[in-house]
Design a protein around this motif. Structure first.
Motif, PDB file in Angstrom:
ATOM      1  N   VAL A  51       0.483 -28.907  -5.317  1.00 29.50           N
ATOM      2  CA  VAL A  51       0.685 -27.703  -6.127  1.00 29.50           C
ATOM      3  C   VAL A  51      -0.372 -27.583  -7.220  1.00 29.50           C
ATOM      4  O   VAL A  51      -0.846 -26.483  -7.516  1.00 29.50           O
ATOM      5  CB  VAL A  51       2.114 -27.673  -6.731  1.00 29.50           C
ATOM      6  CG1 VAL A  51       2.282 -26.507  -7.689  1.00 29.50           C
ATOM      7  CG2 VAL A  51       3.160 -27.612  -5.618  1.00 29.50           C
ATOM      8  N   GLU A  60       6.105 -23.402 -12.894  1.00 28.48           N
ATOM      9  CA  GLU A  60       5.842 -23.124 -11.475  1.00 28.48           C
ATOM     10  C   GLU A  60       5.926 -24.386 -10.629  1.00 28.48           C
ATOM     11  O   GLU A  60       6.454 -24.349  -9.509  1.00 28.48           O
ATOM     12  CB  GLU A  60       4.473 -22.454 -11.314  1.00 28.48           C
ATOM     13  CG  GLU A  60       4.451 -21.044 -11.868  1.00 28.48           C
ATOM     14  CD  GLU A  60       3.049 -20.457 -11.995  1.00 28.48           C
ATOM     15  OE1 GLU A  60       2.948 -19.220 -11.971  1.00 28.48           O
ATOM     16  OE2 GLU A  60       2.065 -21.223 -12.119  1.00 28.48           O
ATOM     17  N   THR A  64       8.746 -24.912  -7.710  1.00 26.66           N
ATOM     18  CA  THR A  64       8.339 -25.240  -6.341  1.00 26.66           C
ATOM     19  C   THR A  64       9.084 -26.465  -5.835  1.00 26.66           C
ATOM     20  O   THR A  64       9.629 -26.456  -4.725  1.00 26.66           O
ATOM     21  CB  THR A  64       6.817 -25.484  -6.276  1.00 26.66           C
ATOM     22  OG1 THR A  64       6.147 -24.284  -6.658  1.00 26.66           O
ATOM     23  CG2 THR A  64       6.382 -25.908  -4.885  1.00 26.66           C
ATOM     24  N   GLU A  68      12.225 -26.849  -2.842  1.00 21.55           N
ATOM     25  CA  GLU A  68      12.006 -27.623  -1.626  1.00 21.55           C
ATOM     26  C   GLU A  68      12.894 -28.864  -1.515  1.00 21.55           C
ATOM     27  O   GLU A  68      13.011 -29.439  -0.444  1.00 21.55           O
ATOM     28  CB  GLU A  68      10.537 -28.030  -1.540  1.00 21.55           C
ATOM     29  CG  GLU A  68       9.633 -26.816  -1.396  1.00 21.55           C
ATOM     30  CD  GLU A  68       8.154 -27.161  -1.390  1.00 21.55           C
ATOM     31  OE1 GLU A  68       7.806 -28.365  -1.257  1.00 21.55           O
ATOM     32  OE2 GLU A  68       7.344 -26.231  -1.521  1.00 21.55           O
TER      33      GLU A  68
END
Length: 103
Positions: A51, A60, A64, A68
């Motif tokens: 990332v 962010e 993410t 997941e």
């Protein structure tokens, strides 16, 4: 910055340029070319590493990882911050606590 300091969600994280990375048996292995030091990342740290290849905010990165993996929001934040602090201490990422804002 101390290793336990909380990072603001707006802090921008980006990987530094002086390493090579590859994946071996589901583990990401990095070679820091300036020092010759090797690092091995588990699955979550490897995903964080992916990332931060592009400049992104702490928020962010956390979002993410949370999307997941089945993890509590506060635990995810703590784990991501810990990984980012370790990466920063090893000079693998830069953390900009006060990113420039567009006016």
């Amino acid at each position: 910055m101390g290793n336990g300091d909380e990072l603001p969600g707006t802090a921008v994280i980006v990987a530094t340029d002086d390493q090579l990375a590859t994946t071996v048996d589901d583990e990401t292995v990095l070679l820091q070319t300036d020092t010759g030091t090797y690092y091995g990342f588990n699955e979550v740290a490897a995903r964080v590493w992916d990332v931060v290849q592009e400049a992104t905010t702490v928020t962010e990165v956390v979002e993410t990882i949370r999307a997941e993996y089945d993890v509590d929001a506060s635990q995810c934040r703590r784990d991501v911050e810990s990984i980012l602090h370790e990466m920063e201490a090893a000079d693998l990422v830069r953390i900009d606590l006060e990113p420039a804002t567009a006016d």
